[in-house]
Design an enzyme around this catalytic site. Structure first.
Site, PDB file in Angstrom:
ATOM      1  N   ASP A  58       1.372  -3.955  12.674  1.00 56.65           N
ATOM      2  CA  ASP A  58       1.977  -2.178  11.127  1.00 56.65           C
ATOM      3  C   ASP A  58       2.882  -2.899  10.937  1.00 56.65           C
ATOM      4  O   ASP A  58       4.220  -2.637  11.066  1.00 56.65           O
ATOM      5  CB  ASP A  58       2.356  -1.666  12.725  1.00 56.65           C
ATOM      6  N   TYR A 149      -2.090   4.955  -4.898  1.00 54.87           N
ATOM      7  CA  TYR A 149      -2.062   3.471  -4.979  1.00 54.87           C
ATOM      8  C   TYR A 149      -1.625   2.758  -6.016  1.00 54.87           C
ATOM      9  O   TYR A 149      -0.705   1.634  -5.667  1.00 54.87           O
ATOM     10  CB  TYR A 149      -3.973   2.938  -4.815  1.00 54.87           C
ATOM     11  N   LYS A 153       1.731   0.180  -5.542  1.00 56.78           N
ATOM     12  CA  LYS A 153       1.872  -1.254  -5.872  1.00 56.78           C
ATOM     13  C   LYS A 153       3.111  -1.725  -7.057  1.00 56.78           C
ATOM     14  O   LYS A 153       3.534  -2.222  -7.389  1.00 56.78           O
ATOM     15  CB  LYS A 153       0.182  -1.334  -6.873  1.00 56.78           C
TER      16      LYS A 153
END
Length: 174
Positions: A58, A149, A153
């Site tokens: 993980d 997202y 990023k």
């Protein structure tokens, strides 16, 4: 970068870009490829297909990242290339819950921090290495339908740039 004889770790290696990276490194003659993913059975399957080591990891857990690097060192004696590739995406804007924001940031950004914390000391001791951070075009532009997202990023790209500037002269390429 010459791959033959190198030891490589790839996170998110059970599918997609990670699986393709692991396969390519094996074809290019890597001495060892560690395939890490939350999906342990698929990571092991990919690893079995290329003669590598498959492990559950993980990437949002510091203990898992540290254990990943230790496992690579125990099996292969080095970590020359670390591909911090695992990522998730959900289509959210302002409706994203704090839980969704945190999980996306943990996997898409903080995993790069945890990877660096685990592997940079090893690479410094070895005299160098490579860190490859997968960030997608959304790290430079944006993902129109996903604020979580896009932001995660962008953070990944910024951290990769910081690593590059601060460790290039010490033999670590990002």
């Amino acid at each position: 970068m010459k791959i033959a004889g190198k030891v490589v770790i790839v996170t998110g290696a059970a599918s997609g870009i990670g699986k393709a990276l692991a396969s390519r490194f094996a074809r290019e003659g890597a001495r060892g490829v560690v395939c890490a993913d939350l999906n342990e059975s698929d990571a092991r399957s990919v690893a079995a297909g290329i003669g590598g080591l498959g492990l559950r990891c993980d990437v949002a857990q510091e203990g898992d990242m540290n254990a990943l690097v230790v496992a690579a060192l125990e099996k292969y004696g080095a970590v020359d290339i670390f591909c911090s590739n695992a990522g998730i995406i959900a289509r959210h804007g302002l409706d994203a819950s704090l839980k969704e924001w945190r999980r996306t940031m943990d996997v898409n950004f903080l995993a790069h921090v945890l990877a660096a914390r685990a592997v940079v000391p090893v690479m410094l001791k070895q005299g160098g290495g490579y860190i490859i951070a997968t960030a997608s075009a959304a790290g430079l532009l944006m993902q129109v339908d996903s604020a979580t997202y896009t932001v995660s990023k962008h953070a990944a790209v910024a951290f990769a740039e910081w690593l590059s500037v601060n460790y290039a002269e010490r033999g670590i390429k990002v």
